[in-house]
Design a protein around this motif. Structure first.
Motif, PDB file in Angstrom:
ATOM      1  N   GLU A  85       0.830  -1.208   0.000  1.00  0.00           N
ATOM      2  CA  GLU A  85       0.000   0.000   0.000  1.00  0.00           C
ATOM      3  C   GLU A  85       0.865   1.259   0.000  1.00  0.00           C
ATOM      4  N   ILE A  86       1.965   1.234   0.757  1.00  0.00           N
ATOM      5  CA  ILE A  86       2.886   2.374   0.751  1.00  0.00           C
ATOM      6  C   ILE A  86       3.423   2.615  -0.654  1.00  0.00           C
ATOM      7  N   ARG A  91       3.722   5.567  -5.753  1.00  0.00           N
ATOM      8  CA  ARG A  91       3.653   5.614  -7.216  1.00  0.00           C
ATOM      9  C   ARG A  91       2.611   6.633  -7.678  1.00  0.00           C
ATOM     10  N   ILE A  92       1.453   6.643  -7.051  1.00  0.00           N
ATOM     11  CA  ILE A  92       0.395   7.577  -7.438  1.00  0.00           C
ATOM     12  C   ILE A  92       0.863   9.014  -7.272  1.00  0.00           C
ATOM     13  N   ASP A 330      -7.014   4.046  -8.937  1.00  0.00           N
ATOM     14  CA  ASP A 330      -6.002   5.091  -8.818  1.00  0.00           C
ATOM     15  C   ASP A 330      -6.608   6.465  -9.062  1.00  0.00           C
ATOM     16  N   ALA A 331      -7.507   6.550 -10.023  1.00  0.00           N
ATOM     17  CA  ALA A 331      -8.131   7.835 -10.351  1.00  0.00           C
ATOM     18  C   ALA A 331      -8.928   8.373  -9.163  1.00  0.00           C
ATOM     19  N   ILE A 337      -6.889  12.945  -3.092  1.00  0.00           N
ATOM     20  CA  ILE A 337      -5.676  13.702  -2.766  1.00  0.00           C
ATOM     21  C   ILE A 337      -5.822  15.149  -3.227  1.00  0.00           C
ATOM     22  N   SER A 338      -6.303  15.333  -4.436  1.00  0.00           N
ATOM     23  CA  SER A 338      -6.467  16.673  -4.989  1.00  0.00           C
ATOM     24  C   SER A 338      -7.414  17.514  -4.140  1.00  0.00           C
TER      25      SER A 338
END
Length: 367
Positions: A85-86, A91-92, A330-331, A337-338
């Motif tokens: 998970e880390i 990567r993201i 991922d999206a 996050i955004s």
């Protein structure tokens, strides 16, 4: 030790002179490649290309400013991020423009798979990752240094608040200062890109050792960073313990005279840098309490339990762990996050307000 020391455009410092020359912040790759506001941009134009990941809540010391005397209640292991998970979150973030990752804790060097974790991060360099660093207390570090260097670790911040073994035991509630000093020397010998020594300065406890720490830079290409004492849950912060950087700098100018040279500020700086003319290393001040650097902040944190924290002193968090374990793409993670970064405030509150606000103990945030 390779060292890109800022040797040009220095100037002598007089008592009370705290001005400095700022280096313009370069546009990020994400900003240049897209006409839209990048995911990691906040509403004040700050691009967050620096991710700090806490990889454990456990520590082999009990430093006064980091952990309450009674200790902390550790998060259940099943609620902590796994290595996979880390690396997925790393990567993201890198795909969105993060180019520097720092591993923190707790004490990251006691994590059994720390070398493998660094190797996993090193594999992200083709995506744009440039620097991998770690903040550590150095106690269990020395034997792992060659492995970490080969795995891809670029630089280290090693915490050491006193060079006195007896005071070290008072500060950390443990012994072992000699292990930290050996780790600092060994890191220099192995050629890490940078070795920084973090010193939290507290009045009446270690402020008298500031000149001795500066003398470490005489023969070693280290960067000693004096950190203003900051309030976190359980660390009994008070104004009387705080020694502001102006006071420390004026004392050094009285001691060294015009040999104290100011260095240009780096982009997204946290430390105001100085050196003593003729010395190999440098020193600086992290002035979170008396002169914040919020306007240039480019940092976000993912804590060991997977919560995203966009400001060290903010108490708003969002769980990326729950999102991932709930099957998010991922999206969807990127969008969360955004949104979190877009809610980041222009600046944190003043020190007296911060001391009254709820926040995690430092050990559960990550240094």
């Amino acid at each position: 030790m390779p060292r890109r020391m800022a040797a040009l455009h220095t100037s002598a410092v007089r008592p009370g002179d705290v001005s400095s020359v700022s280096v313009p912040r370069p546009s990020s790759a994400a900003e240049q490649a897209s006409g839209q506001a990048p995911v990691l941009n906040d509403l004040f134009g700050r691009f967050h290309n620096y991710l700090r990941i806490s990889v454990t809540e456990r520590c082999n010391l009990r430093c006064q400013y980091c952990m309450p005397a009674e200790g902390i209640e550790l998060t259940e292991r099943s609620s902590l991020l796994t290595t996979a998970e880390i690396l997925r979150l790393a990567r993201i973030f890198v795909e969105q423009g993060v180019d520097k990752i720092r591993l923190t804790g707790g004490e990251p060097s006691i994590r059994k798979d720390i070398v493998e974790l660094v190797q996993g991060l090193d594999a992200l360099r083709p995506l744009g990752l440039r620097k991998i660093a770690m903040t550590t207390n150095g106690i269990a570090l020395r034997r792992k240094l060659p492995l970490l260097r080969r795995a891809g670790m670029d630089g280290l911040n090693i915490s050491l608040d006193t060079r006195d073994p007896r005071k070290f035991e008072v500060f950390t509630r443990r012994r072992g200062s000699e292990h930290v000093l050996r780790a600092i020397s060994e890191a220099g010998r192995l050629g890490f890109d940078f070795v920084k020594v973090n010193v939290v300065v507290m009045r009446g406890q270690n402020d008298d050792e500031v000149p001795a720490f500066v003398e470490m830079t005489h023969d070693e290409a280290v960067d000693v960073r004096f950190i203003e004492y900051m309030p976190f849950d359980g660390n009994q912060w008070g104004r009387r313990k705080l020694v502001g950087y102006r006071e420390l700098l004026d004392g050094l100018v009285r001691l060294y005279g015009d040999r104290v040279e100011r260095l240009p500020l780096e982009a997204n700086h946290t430390a105001k840098g100085y050196r003593i003319r003729g010395y190999r290393g440098q020193f600086g001040f992290i002035t979170s309490m008396t002169q914040s650097f919020c306007a240039d902040c480019n940092r976000v944190r993912v804590m060991a339990d997977g919560n995203l924290k966009v400001c060290l002193f903010g108490n708003t968090e969002v769980s990326l762990r729950d999102l991932i374990r709930g099957g998010a793409s991922d999206a969807q993670v990127v969008e969360t996050i955004s949104q979190a970064i877009k809610r980041k405030k222009r600046a944190h509150a003043g020190m007296d307000i911060l001391s009254q606000m709820p926040n995690r103990p430092m050990i559960k945030i990550g240094g």
